[in-house]
Design an enzyme around this catalytic site. Structure first.
Site, PDB file in Angstrom:
ATOM      1  CG  HIS A 111      -2.120  -0.885   1.069  1.00 48.23           C
ATOM      2  ND1 HIS A 111      -2.030  -2.260   1.116  1.00 48.23           N
ATOM      3  CD2 HIS A 111      -3.433  -0.604   0.864  1.00 48.23           C
ATOM      4  CE1 HIS A 111      -3.235  -2.784   0.962  1.00 48.23           C
ATOM      5  NE2 HIS A 111      -4.107  -1.798   0.805  1.00 48.23           N
ATOM      6  CG  HIS A 152       2.532  -3.095   6.545  1.00 49.37           C
ATOM      7  ND1 HIS A 152       3.165  -4.123   5.884  1.00 49.37           N
ATOM      8  CD2 HIS A 152       1.409  -2.825   5.826  1.00 49.37           C
ATOM      9  CE1 HIS A 152       2.468  -4.459   4.814  1.00 49.37           C
ATOM     10  NE2 HIS A 152       1.386  -3.697   4.766  1.00 49.37           N
TER      11      HIS A 152
END
Length: 200
Positions: A111, A152
């Site tokens: 992303h 993340h």
């Protein structure tokens, strides 16, 4: 050394997430992380961009349409290969009820790379200056929410940003001409397109 770096990354990321749950604006941002995740999902971007190419059949758009499509495919392939090689597991969320998702690997953040790639290419290709604040805000919040939503670690996002910048620089060097892009659009649509190399 690598183990120490990764351990420190985990520790700092946890501190950032804990702090994010206490600050009002980051807590609000965390609540909208699913929407931001969808806004930068690879499948959403590919499908949306192909739809954009199909709906807006205008030769003025051919160059950005084709080059950005190639860039999106490149990003998906690069991120998938690196994730398969590194195989770093995603963070274990503090809230055990949070979904981990089908993708188990964390490094690097796809992303973050995609948001940075798209933003950089659009800015390099004469995006109106009044569009800079919203697109830069979108890119920044996508990257930040990947950490706040515990999808993340910080290093994953930083690596994703770096990869996105490298991909954008590579695409800038290999940027296809208007005529080549028109020919590609013509071959994909099986039609003769004005401006294509094989237009008759």
């Amino acid at each position: 050394m690598l183990k120490k770096i990764l351990h420190e990354d985990v520790r700092v990321t946890k501190k950032v997430v804990e702090l994010g749950t206490k600050v009002t604006w980051t807590r609000s941002l965390r609540n909208h992380s699913n929407l931001l995740e969808v806004s930068c999902h690879g499948i959403v971007w590919l499908a949306g961009w192909l739809t954009f190419i199909w709906l807006f059949n205008n030769k003025d758009f051919y160059q950005i349409q084709v080059n950005l499509l190639i860039a999106l495919i490149l990003d998906i392939v690069v991120i998938a290969v690196i994730k398969a090689f590194v195989r770093r597991r995603r963070p274990v969320p503090m809230n055990k009820l949070l979904e981990v998702g089908p993708d188990k690997f964390s490094f690097p953040s796809g992303h973050a790379s995609r948001a940075c790639l798209v933003t950089t290419l659009l800015i390099l290709n004469d995006l109106p200056i009044y569009c800079y604040p919203p697109i830069l805000a979108w890119m920044s919040t996508v990257c930040l929410t990947r950490i706040l939503a515990e999808r993340h670690y910080i290093l994953d996002v930083l690596a994703g940003v770096g990869i996105g910048l490298l991909e954008a620089f590579l695409m800038y060097l290999l940027w296809l001409s208007q005529g080549t892009c028109a020919s590609i659009i013509a071959s994909l649509s099986d039609e003769k397109v004005d401006g294509g190399e094989y237009h008759v």
